[in-house]
Design an enzyme around this catalytic site. Structure first.
Site, PDB file in Angstrom:
ATOM      1  N   ASP A 219       0.819  -1.203   0.000  1.00 55.17           N
ATOM      2  CA  ASP A 219       0.000   0.000   0.000  1.00 55.17           C
ATOM      3  C   ASP A 219       0.859   1.262   0.000  1.00 55.17           C
ATOM      4  OD1 ASP A 219       0.900  -0.461   2.613  1.00 55.17           O
ATOM      5  OD2 ASP A 219      -1.048  -0.151   3.559  1.00 55.17           O
TER       6      ASP A 219
ATOM      7  N   ASP B 246       7.007   3.867   3.510  1.00 62.54           N
ATOM      8  CA  ASP B 246       7.206   5.022   4.384  1.00 62.54           C
ATOM      9  C   ASP B 246       8.700   5.056   4.741  1.00 62.54           C
ATOM     10  OD1 ASP B 246       6.255   7.129   6.051  1.00 62.54           O
ATOM     11  OD2 ASP B 246       6.094   5.784   7.739  1.00 62.54           O
TER      12      ASP B 246
ATOM     13  N   LYS C 214       6.255   7.683   0.193  1.00 63.16           N
ATOM     14  CA  LYS C 214       6.588   8.938   0.879  1.00 63.16           C
ATOM     15  C   LYS C 214       8.109   9.028   0.913  1.00 63.16           C
ATOM     16  CE  LYS C 214       2.889   8.875   4.345  1.00 63.16           C
ATOM     17  NZ  LYS C 214       2.694   8.708   5.797  1.00 63.16           N
TER      18      LYS C 214
HETATM   19  P1  IMP Z   1       7.507   1.413   6.709  1.00 61.59           P
HETATM   20  O1  IMP Z   1       8.095   0.155   7.244  1.00 61.59           O
HETATM   21  O2  IMP Z   1       7.843   2.590   7.573  1.00 61.59           O
HETATM   22  O3  IMP Z   1       7.827   1.682   5.254  1.00 61.59           O
HETATM   23  O4  IMP Z   1       5.938   1.282   6.909  1.00 61.59           O
HETATM   24  C1  IMP Z   1       5.101   0.800   5.978  1.00 61.59           C
HETATM   25  C2  IMP Z   1       3.745   0.511   6.610  1.00 61.59           C
HETATM   26  O5  IMP Z   1       3.362   1.553   7.514  1.00 61.59           O
HETATM   27  C3  IMP Z   1       2.677   0.468   5.545  1.00 61.59           C
HETATM   28  O6  IMP Z   1       2.528  -0.823   5.011  1.00 61.59           O
HETATM   29  C4  IMP Z   1       1.455   0.944   6.289  1.00 61.59           C
HETATM   30  O7  IMP Z   1       0.804  -0.145   6.918  1.00 61.59           O
HETATM   31  C5  IMP Z   1       1.994   1.882   7.366  1.00 61.59           C
HETATM   32  N1  IMP Z   1       1.866   3.292   6.961  1.00 61.59           N
HETATM   33  C6  IMP Z   1       2.877   4.155   6.676  1.00 61.59           C
HETATM   34  N2  IMP Z   1       2.414   5.370   6.352  1.00 61.59           N
HETATM   35  C7  IMP Z   1       1.061   5.283   6.417  1.00 61.59           C
HETATM   36  C8  IMP Z   1      -0.013   6.227   6.173  1.00 61.59           C
HETATM   37  O8  IMP Z   1       0.170   7.411   5.800  1.00 61.59           O
HETATM   38  N3  IMP Z   1      -1.271   5.753   6.346  1.00 61.59           N
HETATM   39  C9  IMP Z   1      -1.557   4.471   6.722  1.00 61.59           C
HETATM   40  N4  IMP Z   1      -0.584   3.566   6.956  1.00 61.59           N
HETATM   41  C10 IMP Z   1       0.709   3.965   6.816  1.00 61.59           C
HETATM   42 MG    MG Z   2      -1.172  -0.344   8.354  1.00 65.04          MG
END
Ligand code: IMP
Ligand code: MG
Length: 174
Positions: free
Chosen positions: A98, A101, A129
């Site tokens: 999805d 981040d 992002k």
């Molecule tokens: P990462 O490991 O920091 O890249 O996190 C990824 C996960 O964080 C995604 O699969 C989402 O479940 C959650 N996430 C990050 N940003 C958002 C957001 O803006 N809205 C909802 N979920 C988010």
């Molecule tokens: Mg989530």
């Protein structure tokens, strides 16, 4: 009280872009079978919309991971809640997420899945992002939209498990 949600990307905008990315993937994998791995739960709406638009033969599998950590910050320590049903050996794999981040979840996951000897492994995300990236080595092959550093919901994305079913992508107004 209901949260007020500002629309960032309309359903029409998202679907149009998903069609473009699906066409690109169909071209890149012409003549091959593609194995899509949907990362639950957030990736489920995007995976369905993408898969419907692919013109190459597709198989699907699902994986659920949870990053330890609270609230909206992921810790980088990832736990597999539900593993894949099928082996990846020799398969052309595209992971469907999805949102990327910090990149911590995917950095870990790609390493785990590479050890299962797929023929190739690429990453496709609905949202990115880039400003938030900590794991710079995470290379995203297909991105539908790059967005600013705002917390978004809808089209599979949740806030406290809510709003996944919104057909558009929005920002909760404070
Ligand atoms: P990462 O490991 O920091 O890249 O996190 C990824 C996960 O964080 C995604 O699969 C989402 O479940 C959650 N996430 C990050 N940003 C958002 C957001 O803006 N809205 C909802 N979920 C988010
Ligand atoms: Mg989530």
């Amino acid at each position: 009280m209901a949260d007020k949600i500002r629309v960032l990307l309309t359903e029409e905008e998202v679907n149009a872009r998903v069609s473009e990315v699906a066409a690109q993937i169909s071209r890149d994998y012409e003549g091959k079978n593609l194995h899509l791995i949907c990362i639950l739960k957030g990736g489920v709406f995007f995976t369905c919309e993408l898969a419907k638009r692919l013109t190459i033969p597709v198989t699907l599998d699902f994986m659920s991971v949870s990053s330890y950590g609270s609230g909206t910050v992921s810790s980088g320590v990832v736990r597999i809640i539900k593993d894949l049903d099928e082996p990846l050996e020799g398969r052309e794999v595209v992971i469907v997420e999805d949102i990327i981040d910090s990149g911590r979840t995917l950095a870990y996951l790609i390493e785990v899945l590479k050890q299962r000897n797929p023929a190739g492994i690429r990453l496709c995300t609905l949202l990115d992002k880039p400003e938030r990236r900590v794991k710079k080595q995470v290379k995203v092959d297909y991105t539908c939209f790059s967005i600013p550093d705002e917390f978004v919901v809808g089209y599979g994305l949740d806030y406290d498990q809510k709003y996944r079913n919104l057909p558009y992508i929005g920002v909760i107004e404070q």
